[in-house]
Design an enzyme around this catalytic site. Sequence first.
Site, PDB file in Angstrom:
ATOM      1  N   HIS A  69       0.813  -1.221   0.000  1.00 40.62           N
ATOM      2  CA  HIS A  69       0.000   0.000   0.000  1.00 40.62           C
ATOM      3  C   HIS A  69       0.839   1.260   0.000  1.00 40.62           C
ATOM      4  O   HIS A  69       0.294   2.354  -0.206  1.00 40.62           O
ATOM      5  CB  HIS A  69      -1.022  -0.010   1.148  1.00 40.62           C
ATOM      6  CG  HIS A  69      -0.533   0.465   2.466  1.00 40.62           C
ATOM      7  ND1 HIS A  69      -0.183  -0.385   3.493  1.00 40.62           N
ATOM      8  CD2 HIS A  69      -0.340   1.714   2.949  1.00 40.62           C
ATOM      9  CE1 HIS A  69       0.188   0.333   4.544  1.00 40.62           C
ATOM     10  NE2 HIS A  69       0.109   1.603   4.234  1.00 40.62           N
ATOM     11  N   ASP A 115      -0.284  -7.483   1.888  1.00 42.01           N
ATOM     12  CA  ASP A 115       0.216  -6.098   1.790  1.00 42.01           C
ATOM     13  C   ASP A 115       1.738  -6.120   1.883  1.00 42.01           C
ATOM     14  O   ASP A 115       2.320  -5.778   2.921  1.00 42.01           O
ATOM     15  CB  ASP A 115      -0.428  -5.271   2.920  1.00 42.01           C
ATOM     16  CG  ASP A 115      -0.117  -3.791   2.805  1.00 42.01           C
ATOM     17  OD1 ASP A 115       0.400  -3.357   1.756  1.00 42.01           O
ATOM     18  OD2 ASP A 115      -0.404  -3.073   3.788  1.00 42.01           O
ATOM     19  N   GLN A 206       0.984   6.271  11.253  1.00 40.38           N
ATOM     20  CA  GLN A 206       1.137   6.718   9.861  1.00 40.38           C
ATOM     21  C   GLN A 206       2.603   7.083   9.599  1.00 40.38           C
ATOM     22  O   GLN A 206       3.220   7.813  10.356  1.00 40.38           O
ATOM     23  CB  GLN A 206       0.275   7.948   9.576  1.00 40.38           C
ATOM     24  CG  GLN A 206      -1.242   7.802   9.659  1.00 40.38           C
ATOM     25  CD  GLN A 206      -1.827   6.496   9.985  1.00 40.38           C
ATOM     26  OE1 GLN A 206      -1.629   5.513   9.291  1.00 40.38           O
ATOM     27  NE2 GLN A 206      -2.576   6.449  11.068  1.00 40.38           N
ATOM     28  N   GLY A 207       3.134   6.607   8.511  1.00 39.29           N
ATOM     29  CA  GLY A 207       4.538   6.859   8.172  1.00 39.29           C
ATOM     30  C   GLY A 207       5.430   5.691   8.535  1.00 39.29           C
ATOM     31  O   GLY A 207       6.579   5.624   8.091  1.00 39.29           O
ATOM     32  N   ASP A 208       4.915   4.789   9.371  1.00 35.25           N
ATOM     33  CA  ASP A 208       5.681   3.578   9.729  1.00 35.25           C
ATOM     34  C   ASP A 208       5.385   2.420   8.775  1.00 35.25           C
ATOM     35  O   ASP A 208       6.111   1.414   8.782  1.00 35.25           O
ATOM     36  CB  ASP A 208       5.348   3.123  11.158  1.00 35.25           C
ATOM     37  CG  ASP A 208       5.873   4.072  12.210  1.00 35.25           C
ATOM     38  OD1 ASP A 208       7.017   4.543  12.061  1.00 35.25           O
ATOM     39  OD2 ASP A 208       5.139   4.351  13.178  1.00 35.25           O
ATOM     40  N   SER A 209       4.330   2.555   7.997  1.00 38.12           N
ATOM     41  CA  SER A 209       3.932   1.459   7.107  1.00 38.12           C
ATOM     42  C   SER A 209       5.098   0.955   6.284  1.00 38.12           C
ATOM     43  O   SER A 209       5.933   1.746   5.820  1.00 38.12           O
ATOM     44  CB  SER A 209       2.861   1.930   6.128  1.00 38.12           C
ATOM     45  OG  SER A 209       1.638   1.883   6.763  1.00 38.12           O
TER      46      SER A 209
HETATM   47  N1  ARG Z   1      -0.886   2.341   7.240  1.00 32.53           N
HETATM   48  C1  ARG Z   1      -0.063   3.193   8.014  1.00 32.53           C
HETATM   49  C2  ARG Z   1       1.014   3.828   7.132  1.00 32.53           C
HETATM   50  O1  ARG Z   1       0.794   3.899   5.952  1.00 32.53           O
HETATM   51  C3  ARG Z   1       0.521   2.512   9.205  1.00 32.53           C
HETATM   52  C4  ARG Z   1      -0.553   1.837   9.935  1.00 32.53           C
HETATM   53  C5  ARG Z   1      -0.115   1.198  11.157  1.00 32.53           C
HETATM   54  N2  ARG Z   1      -1.075   1.602  12.136  1.00 32.53           N
HETATM   55  C6  ARG Z   1      -1.135   1.117  13.332  1.00 32.53           C
HETATM   56  N3  ARG Z   1      -1.985   1.633  14.125  1.00 32.53           N
HETATM   57  N4  ARG Z   1      -0.312   0.118  13.736  1.00 32.53           N
HETATM   58  O2  ARG Z   1       1.979   4.426   7.591  1.00 32.53           O
END
Ligand code: ARG
Length: 253
Positions: A69, A115, A206-209
């Site tokens: 993603h 993913d 967000q940003g860790d994905s």
């Molecule tokens: N989808 C998020 C990203 O694009 C990271 C999601 C992880 N979220 C969480 N609550 N563990 O950075």
Amino acid sequence: MRFSRGVLVVAGLLTLTAGAKPCIVGGTVTSVSEAPWVIALNTTQSESSSGRYCGATLVTPDKIVTAAHCMDEATSTYYAVQGRANLGDSSTGRVSPISKVWIHPGYNTKNNRYDVAVLTLAKPFTGVPVLPLETRARADAEGAVPTVYGWGDTQDTGPDETLQKAAVPDLGDKTCLANKSYVANGYAAATNICAGYLQGGTDACQGDSGGPLVLNGRLLGVVSWGQGCAQPGDPGVYTEIAGVVNAVRQQVR
Ligand code: ARG
């Protein structure tokens, strides 16, 4: 649905946005020497001037594993950064363009399954320690305590755009399967890991994905999604490497 740079909300509250603003929530600052294989997957399309967008993991000198993603921008806009603990400090670290993108053919934006993506570095990070893949499904076991790494949002629990880590206990698949919205959003025991704290407070964000979930010196999982970040009852969901390892291995060797 597409993963763009705004916060996307799926089924009410699920957020899967790459690089949006709300680093790791509740973590601690860590160093490149401790985690040399953690890669910042930046893009010139980031809303941040540092280029921050997603994380990734160096698994061979010229291959990084990230989340499918994260790959919603043109390939030419992405660049991998190794060795830059503070993303605002472009005088540190090594940078490589991306020459090839492989997205798992089963990746599905409706149920968020598979993913995972493997990217080829145009300029390999030779001499940097790599992280091997965890191939055993039984490694995803309740009670194990892996560590997640990233430059993502801290929700004011730490400095911005600075590499953080947090220990996030493996809660077991049954914990996420007991959360109705997680089932509705496609949580799958064979290919996901449920990790974090039911009381909230510490999580990826967000940003860790795309970044690494590491156990015993191996890549156990990839940061995938969650419902908000660090909220009570809503742990982090990771792509389970052992569940996708055959396909990934074909790309990595
Ligand atoms: N989808 C998020 C990203 O694009 C990271 C999601 C992880 N979220 C969480 N609550 N563990 O950075």
